[in-house]
Design a protein around this motif. Sequence first.
Motif, PDB file in Angstrom:
ATOM      1  N   CYS A 115      52.998  50.271  37.657  1.00 18.81           N
ATOM      2  CA  CYS A 115      51.899  49.446  37.148  1.00 18.81           C
ATOM      3  C   CYS A 115      52.189  49.020  35.708  1.00 18.81           C
ATOM      4  CB  CYS A 115      50.584  50.202  37.192  1.00 18.81           C
ATOM      5  SG  CYS A 115      49.918  50.343  38.841  1.00 18.81           S
ATOM      6  N   SER A 119      52.457  45.268  34.306  1.00 19.06           N
ATOM      7  CA  SER A 119      51.757  44.727  33.145  1.00 19.06           C
ATOM      8  C   SER A 119      52.725  44.098  32.157  1.00 19.06           C
ATOM      9  CB  SER A 119      50.975  45.825  32.429  1.00 19.06           C
ATOM     10  OG  SER A 119      50.059  46.409  33.292  1.00 19.06           O
ATOM     11  N   LEU A 127      49.361  35.790  35.408  1.00 18.57           N
ATOM     12  CA  LEU A 127      48.236  36.209  36.233  1.00 18.57           C
ATOM     13  C   LEU A 127      47.263  35.060  36.435  1.00 18.57           C
ATOM     14  CD1 LEU A 127      47.706  39.730  34.735  1.00 18.57           C
ATOM     15  CD2 LEU A 127      48.297  39.233  37.078  1.00 18.57           C
ATOM     16  N   PHE A 131      45.831  33.446  39.825  1.00 22.75           N
ATOM     17  CA  PHE A 131      44.406  33.310  40.113  1.00 22.75           C
ATOM     18  C   PHE A 131      44.033  31.854  40.331  1.00 22.75           C
ATOM     19  CE2 PHE A 131      43.821  37.540  38.263  1.00 22.75           C
ATOM     20  CZ  PHE A 131      42.998  38.058  39.225  1.00 22.75           C
ATOM     21  N   SER A 135      41.624  30.810  43.115  1.00 22.55           N
ATOM     22  CA  SER A 135      40.261  30.534  42.690  1.00 22.55           C
ATOM     23  C   SER A 135      40.277  29.865  41.313  1.00 22.55           C
ATOM     24  CB  SER A 135      39.493  31.850  42.638  1.00 22.55           C
ATOM     25  OG  SER A 135      38.268  31.650  42.028  1.00 22.55           O
ATOM     26  N   PRO A 136      40.309  28.526  41.277  1.00 24.96           N
ATOM     27  CA  PRO A 136      40.410  27.829  39.992  1.00 24.96           C
ATOM     28  C   PRO A 136      39.249  28.135  39.047  1.00 24.96           C
ATOM     29  CG  PRO A 136      40.566  26.287  41.833  1.00 24.96           C
ATOM     30  CD  PRO A 136      40.295  27.622  42.415  1.00 24.96           C
ATOM     31  N   LYS A 137      38.070  28.365  39.619  1.00 24.11           N
ATOM     32  CA  LYS A 137      36.898  28.580  38.770  1.00 24.11           C
ATOM     33  C   LYS A 137      36.998  29.919  38.037  1.00 24.11           C
ATOM     34  CE  LYS A 137      32.101  27.539  39.783  1.00 24.11           C
ATOM     35  NZ  LYS A 137      31.323  27.338  41.014  1.00 24.11           N
ATOM     36  N   LEU A 138      37.401  30.964  38.789  1.00 20.38           N
ATOM     37  CA  LEU A 138      37.573  32.273  38.167  1.00 20.38           C
ATOM     38  C   LEU A 138      38.668  32.220  37.116  1.00 20.38           C
ATOM     39  CD1 LEU A 138      37.362  35.038  40.866  1.00 20.38           C
ATOM     40  CD2 LEU A 138      35.893  34.660  38.915  1.00 20.38           C
ATOM     41  N   VAL A 140      39.462  29.735  35.276  1.00 20.03           N
ATOM     42  CA  VAL A 140      38.922  29.115  34.062  1.00 20.03           C
ATOM     43  C   VAL A 140      38.131  30.138  33.262  1.00 20.03           C
ATOM     44  CG1 VAL A 140      37.170  27.502  33.247  1.00 20.03           C
ATOM     45  CG2 VAL A 140      38.880  26.750  34.865  1.00 20.03           C
ATOM     46  N   VAL A 141      37.280  30.899  33.955  1.00 23.95           N
ATOM     47  CA  VAL A 141      36.474  31.909  33.250  1.00 23.95           C
ATOM     48  C   VAL A 141      37.389  32.930  32.575  1.00 23.95           C
ATOM     49  CG1 VAL A 141      34.793  33.752  33.537  1.00 23.95           C
ATOM     50  CG2 VAL A 141      34.497  31.629  34.764  1.00 23.95           C
ATOM     51  N   LEU A 142      38.411  33.383  33.311  1.00 20.53           N
ATOM     52  CA  LEU A 142      39.307  34.393  32.752  1.00 20.53           C
ATOM     53  C   LEU A 142      40.058  33.849  31.545  1.00 20.53           C
ATOM     54  CD1 LEU A 142      40.818  36.064  35.929  1.00 20.53           C
ATOM     55  CD2 LEU A 142      39.398  37.132  34.205  1.00 20.53           C
ATOM     56  N   MET A 144      39.208  31.414  29.587  1.00 21.97           N
ATOM     57  CA  MET A 144      38.298  31.223  28.455  1.00 21.97           C
ATOM     58  C   MET A 144      37.962  32.551  27.791  1.00 21.97           C
ATOM     59  SD  MET A 144      35.552  28.239  29.034  1.00 21.97           S
ATOM     60  CE  MET A 144      35.112  28.628  30.693  1.00 21.97           C
ATOM     61  N   ALA A 145      37.725  33.584  28.627  1.00 21.19           N
ATOM     62  CA  ALA A 145      37.410  34.900  28.066  1.00 21.19           C
ATOM     63  C   ALA A 145      38.580  35.401  27.229  1.00 21.19           C
ATOM     64  CB  ALA A 145      37.082  35.884  29.180  1.00 21.19           C
ATOM     65  N   LEU A 146      39.799  35.204  27.741  1.00 16.01           N
ATOM     66  CA  LEU A 146      40.985  35.653  26.995  1.00 16.01           C
ATOM     67  C   LEU A 146      41.105  34.907  25.673  1.00 16.01           C
ATOM     68  CD1 LEU A 146      43.656  36.049  29.771  1.00 16.01           C
ATOM     69  CD2 LEU A 146      42.906  37.802  28.190  1.00 16.01           C
ATOM     70  N   TYR A 208      34.832  17.949  33.433  1.00 13.44           N
ATOM     71  CA  TYR A 208      35.155  19.192  34.139  1.00 13.44           C
ATOM     72  C   TYR A 208      34.414  19.279  35.470  1.00 13.44           C
ATOM     73  CZ  TYR A 208      35.309  24.036  35.462  1.00 13.44           C
ATOM     74  OH  TYR A 208      35.472  25.183  36.193  1.00 13.44           O
TER      75      TYR A 208
ATOM     76  N   GLU B  52      32.972  30.853  43.695  1.00 16.26           N
ATOM     77  CA  GLU B  52      33.926  29.751  43.782  1.00 16.26           C
ATOM     78  C   GLU B  52      33.347  28.581  44.579  1.00 16.26           C
ATOM     79  OE1 GLU B  52      36.946  29.875  42.260  1.00 16.26           O
ATOM     80  OE2 GLU B  52      37.118  27.775  42.826  1.00 16.26           O
ATOM     81  N   ALA B  65      32.020  33.713  30.429  1.00 14.46           N
ATOM     82  CA  ALA B  65      33.278  33.991  29.715  1.00 14.46           C
ATOM     83  C   ALA B  65      32.993  34.653  28.374  1.00 14.46           C
ATOM     84  CB  ALA B  65      34.064  32.701  29.522  1.00 14.46           C
ATOM     85  N   ALA B  69      34.136  38.314  27.136  1.00 13.16           N
ATOM     86  CA  ALA B  69      34.892  38.455  25.893  1.00 13.16           C
ATOM     87  C   ALA B  69      34.225  39.474  24.972  1.00 13.16           C
ATOM     88  CB  ALA B  69      35.008  37.109  25.195  1.00 13.16           C
ATOM     89  N   LEU B 120      47.215  47.413  33.625  1.00 14.98           N
ATOM     90  CA  LEU B 120      46.615  47.503  34.953  1.00 14.98           C
ATOM     91  C   LEU B 120      47.078  48.791  35.602  1.00 14.98           C
ATOM     92  CD1 LEU B 120      47.487  43.888  35.978  1.00 14.98           C
ATOM     93  CD2 LEU B 120      45.172  44.728  35.931  1.00 14.98           C
TER      94      LEU B 120
END
Lengths: 297, 226
Positions: A115, A119, A127, A131, A135-138, A140-142, A144-146, A208, B52, B65, B69, B120
């Motif tokens: 593992c 990483s 990653l 993703f 799942s394009p939407k997830l 985007v969220v990931l 943006m969060a990063l 978007y 989705e 998001a 964060a 991970l």
Amino acid sequence: MNKNGIAFSRFHPVSLFCYFLLLLLFTVFTQNPVLLTLALLGALLFNAATNTARQTLADIKFYVPMFLLVALVNPLFSHSGATPLFFMNDNPVTLEAVLCGVNIAVQLCAVMLACKAFSKVMESDKLLALFGKVSPKLAVVLSMALRFIPLLKRKWGEISEAQKALGYFREESVFSRLASYARVFSALVTWALENAVDTSASMSARGYELAGKKHFSLFRFTRGDGIMLALTVALSAVTLAGFLLGKADFAFYPRVSTVNTDIFSIITYAAFGILSLLPFIFEVKEVLKWKYLRSKI
Amino acid sequence: MKKTQILKYLILLVCVPAAVLLGALVFDDRKYIFVSACVAVLSCVPFFMSFEGKKTSTKRLVLLAVMVAFSVAGRYIFAFLPHFKPVTAIVVITGIYLGSEIGFLCGALSALISGFIFGLGPWTPFQMFAWGLIGLLSALLSAILKKNKIALCTFGALSGVLYSLLLDVVSTLWYDGAFNLSRYLALFVTALPVTAVYAVSNVIFLFLLAKPMGEKLERIKIKYGL
């Protein structure tokens, strides 16, 4: 496309993901000590080759005690087995349980190191590319969060500097410090939420919400990635055949079974061994190539 | 929309039992860990899929998001205090004020991104499942949790304990292949200090953050019409 300097991470995310998924599945679902030792060896060599000296030291400090703890604790909880070594509080400590504990420790370390290798090789952009396919939407969220994480950290610093300059940030006692932290955090939350709505307005303005968008990915699936994927699948197929024919079967209770040594078992071990050592082999190949090219200068 | 609905039921009614059966038939001594890992992953999938497939406003997307964060950045800010992290508190607040779907996703994605950054491991699917569940539960109980601070803090403490209990089950299954009660109790006892820190940190963070963050979220919802 290869920021971390690891040869293996140059492959396409899909090939890498399949590789690690298959490797981990085999490692988790076998108890065969030969296969587990090979899995541990591959993960260990790859991590050792790509670690800095300091990381290696930290890893030794973490994994060696864990290995010993898991190996030693098992006989205390598991009393099955036909060969008692001695009795403790009227409970037998059996040879089988001791060996099984060592085996579990090998397995645990192999999985955790694999593992860790995963990483190292799969940075967040790989990653996200994976993703994004599913799942394009997830994705985007990931992503943006990063992006928000370093932004929030920077803004936290800016707000606390401003508060210090204004004389609001006090650190005389625990309570005043806590109150100052709370004030900074409150400002940060307000800013982040407003900023989020601004961002979303900007995204909508750029279309978007329109249909037919795809996740952008820099990664191209080349012939090398195809060969790597085919190699992974072929080695896994041989290993799986060995599993299904019972060549990898191994039991610790009631008695420790013997390791199969017929020709097909050895083929199974070899296939899995190569699979497990692939990342290390690529790393060595890269170093040798570099040495060779330098020697010609 | 229709297609994702069908797929969702397919996963819950076909794939989960199939995983259980396959695990019981094929993997003799590793069946429990196989089954539990499959169920943990598969139970997250319907949430991801309905998210989705549905039309979510971009505002909610970006707010999700930001909350993810916050929960991950909190781990950095409090890096000097081991196990004392605001992740659960932020997930609970998100669940209460932004609804069950965003709550679940905030928990699951926080675990995933923590995995990206801090490594991970085999525990990641279970963390995703556990934190997702906490977000979902807090959304379902939001009417009580919004009003009653004692209920909120109790919920925070309980979710810390439940999180720890669930991950201890995973470790036990991992070591033994089956559920060994004495090993489970031993793990639970050795993990007790960590569990206590989880519970206390959840209570403290919820006590301090729930009201101000909630007010800000409500304000944003009214101001921008979410």
